[in-house]
Each structure stands twice: as structure tokens, then as C-alpha cells.
Design an enzyme around this catalytic site. Sequence first.
Site: not given
Ligand SMILES: [Zn+2]
Length: 135
Positions: A48, A51, A66, A97, A100, A103, A109, A120, A122
Amino acid sequence: MAYEVEKPDEEWRAQLTPAEYQVLRRAGTEPAFRGEYTDTKTKGVYSCRACGAELFTSNEKFESHCGWPSFYDPKDSEAVELVVDTSHGMTRTEVRCARCGSHLGHVFDGEGYPTPTDQRYCINSISLRLEPEEG
Ligand SMILES: [Zn+2]
């Protein structure tokens, strides 16, 4: 829900670049095919960017074409949090995550990709930081 890592918004703004902040903290989406990890095949662990929690590995990364890095499974299922997202007139599953709450992207699916899970994840490149494997 309370996250292990929580910071006031101004701290996230100070820590992240404006582009990182927009995706990680404002659930934005980076442009397709522009992210630095879209086609990356380097072996390693993706953490991430907010964090540092370990979220995905190169073992589960696959070529989805994609425009964003795609994984068929997280490193550990507890590493990510899945949240129903009804924004933009669609019902999708947001991936955050779990440490933290930042996004990461969305998970889809049953698209028919030849992977063990037929899922997937993404994920925006800018939400991740790749730690290449040693040696
Ligand atoms: Zn995080």
C-alpha cells in the site's frame, strides 16, 4: 469501522502527492494504460502506498489487458477490505487497504479470465509500491 492506521486528512495530504491523494483518499481512478505497474512483470510484493501494508504479489498478477494492474487474488484475504460501491450508477465492489482504508481499485467476478479464482482485482498503480524480490 476503525482502521489500524488512521490519520487526519491533512496528514494524508502532506504525506501523499496530489495524484496519490486523489486515488487513495478520494477513491479516484488513474487513467487506463498510464500507471507505472500496468505491464510490470518484475517479481516482488506490492505494498500500500499510503501505509506500507503488503497487499498483492507478482505471483497473482496476470495480463488482463484492461489498462490497470490486475491480480486474481490478494496476498492474504485479510489484507484487503471489500466494500459495495454504488457510485457512478453501477454496483461494484471497491477494494480498500484493510490497514488504512485507502482506496485501491475494484474487484470483478466471473469475467472468464483463465485464472484460479476468475476474479480480477483491478488496482491503480499509484495505490501500490512494488518492492522487487532480492536476487
Ligand atoms: Zn494502506
